[in-house]
Design a protein around this motif. Structure first.
Motif, PDB file in Angstrom:
ATOM      1  N   LEU A  10       0.808  -1.179  -0.054  1.00  0.00           N
ATOM      2  CA  LEU A  10      -0.233  -0.151  -0.172  1.00  0.00           C
ATOM      3  C   LEU A  10       1.058   1.198   0.115  1.00  0.00           C
ATOM      4  O   LEU A  10       1.954   1.419   0.484  1.00  0.00           O
ATOM      5  CB  LEU A  10      -0.932   0.003   1.259  1.00  0.00           C
ATOM      6  CG  LEU A  10      -1.791  -1.225   1.167  1.00  0.00           C
ATOM      7  CD1 LEU A  10      -2.336  -1.363   2.621  1.00  0.00           C
ATOM      8  CD2 LEU A  10      -2.798  -1.311   0.239  1.00  0.00           C
ATOM      9  N   ALA A  54      -1.689  -1.149  -5.139  1.00  0.00           N
ATOM     10  CA  ALA A  54      -3.027  -1.393  -5.066  1.00  0.00           C
ATOM     11  C   ALA A  54      -3.822  -0.669  -5.805  1.00  0.00           C
ATOM     12  O   ALA A  54      -3.303   0.423  -6.638  1.00  0.00           O
ATOM     13  CB  ALA A  54      -3.621  -1.091  -3.535  1.00  0.00           C
ATOM     14  N   ARG A  58      -5.063   4.271  -3.875  1.00  0.00           N
ATOM     15  CA  ARG A  58      -4.288   4.602  -2.595  1.00  0.00           C
ATOM     16  C   ARG A  58      -4.988   5.129  -1.452  1.00  0.00           C
ATOM     17  O   ARG A  58      -5.913   5.829  -1.565  1.00  0.00           O
ATOM     18  CB  ARG A  58      -3.154   5.802  -2.974  1.00  0.00           C
ATOM     19  CG  ARG A  58      -2.324   5.607  -4.227  1.00  0.00           C
ATOM     20  CD  ARG A  58      -1.118   6.654  -4.439  1.00  0.00           C
ATOM     21  NE  ARG A  58      -0.538   7.020  -3.592  1.00  0.00           N
ATOM     22  CZ  ARG A  58       0.319   7.934  -3.486  1.00  0.00           C
ATOM     23  NH1 ARG A  58       0.246   8.620  -4.833  1.00  0.00           N
ATOM     24  NH2 ARG A  58       1.100   8.401  -2.316  1.00  0.00           N
ATOM     25  N   ALA A  83      -4.502   2.801   5.870  1.00  0.00           N
ATOM     26  CA  ALA A  83      -3.468   1.653   5.428  1.00  0.00           C
ATOM     27  C   ALA A  83      -3.319   0.639   6.352  1.00  0.00           C
ATOM     28  O   ALA A  83      -3.310  -0.491   6.122  1.00  0.00           O
ATOM     29  CB  ALA A  83      -2.039   2.353   4.726  1.00  0.00           C
TER      30      ALA A  83
END
Length: 258
Positions: A89, A106, A109, A116
């Motif tokens: 991430l 990913a 974002r 995250a």
């Protein structure tokens, strides 16, 4: 940041001045200082330092946050290459100086590091952050490991260039490890009382604190023991006999016996 040690020292040295901690994101910190929301703060470099002074403090270890049952948790450290096949991430408030982290990106974002972390806890990807952020967002179901061959976060103490107050200078001294006796803060210097110079003990020729000769121990001629002529013949010494003057003068003619 984890400034507990510095706060404790501040409270010991300046117990009459409360120290308030304000938590902000790395992106917000420079503007908070410029707007007067804080007197001093910690920045993650690189950052916009316009109108700000900064002292680099240290470089922080970079770690990867993973679930405790993840394969990475079995190692003490991993490399960026080891994460090539992992979903990594990349939050919008990322503090590391890179455009694309290692691993597979990913689709979207996360907005923040906290978001995250929540995704990592849900089993959706891994996250690479400075170690202090991994500690800040600690969860019982997550752990972290050192990552090599990746950017590291540099931390600096910063304040407004036109607002270097006495208290800011005191805080700089504490963060930089100055002792209470070596602190260069102007408040400490102003409150210190000057020490009086002590007069030397005994002996002729010594001066009192004010520089004025005092008493008979100043070396001023005061009598027969000073070397001043006191009568006929040579000068007397303090321990000499009263007859020393005659013995030291001109010898007369020998007297005849009757």
């Amino acid at each position: 940041m984890t400034p507990g040690k510095w706060v404790r020292i501040w409270n010991e040295r300046l117990p009459d001045v409360p120290l308030e901690l304000v938590q902000v994101s790395a992106a917000e910190a420079p503007d908070v200082l410029r707007d007067g929301g804080a007197d001093a703060g910690f920045l993650r470099l690189p950052a916009d330092r316009t109108d700000l002074s900064a002292i680099p403090l240290y470089t922080e270890t970079t770690v990867v946050v993973v679930p405790k049952d993840h394969l990475v948790a079995a190692f003490d450290e991993v490399s960026a290459e080891d994460l090539a096949d992992e979903l990594v991430l990349h939050p919008l408030d990322d503090t590391l100086d890179w455009e694309h982290p290692p691993g597979q990106p990913a689709i979207e974002r996360p907005a923040t590091t906290a978001d995250a972390i929540a995704l990592v806890g849900a089993g959706v990807g891994l996250l690479i952050v400075p170690q202090s952020l991994a500690r800040l967002h600690h969860r019982k179901d997550l752990t972290y490991r050192t990552v090599t061959d990746v950017p590291e976060s540099r931390v600096a103490l910063s304040w407004r260039e036109d607002a270097t107050t006495d208290l800011v200078d005191d805080f700089i001294g504490i963060v930089r490890g100055r002792t209470v006796n070596s602190t260069r803060g102007r408040r400490a210097a102003a409150s210190a009382e000057p020490q009086r110079k002590q007069p030397a003990k005994g002996g002729a020729g010594q001066k009192a604190a004010g520089g004025k000769p005092s008493g008979k121990s100043t070396g001023k001629p005061t009598g027969k023991s000073t070397g001043k002529p006191t009568g006929k013949g040579a000068a007397r010494r303090g321990s000499g006999s009263p007859k020393a003057g005659k013995q030291g003068g001109k010898r007369g003619k020998p007297r005849r016996r009757p």
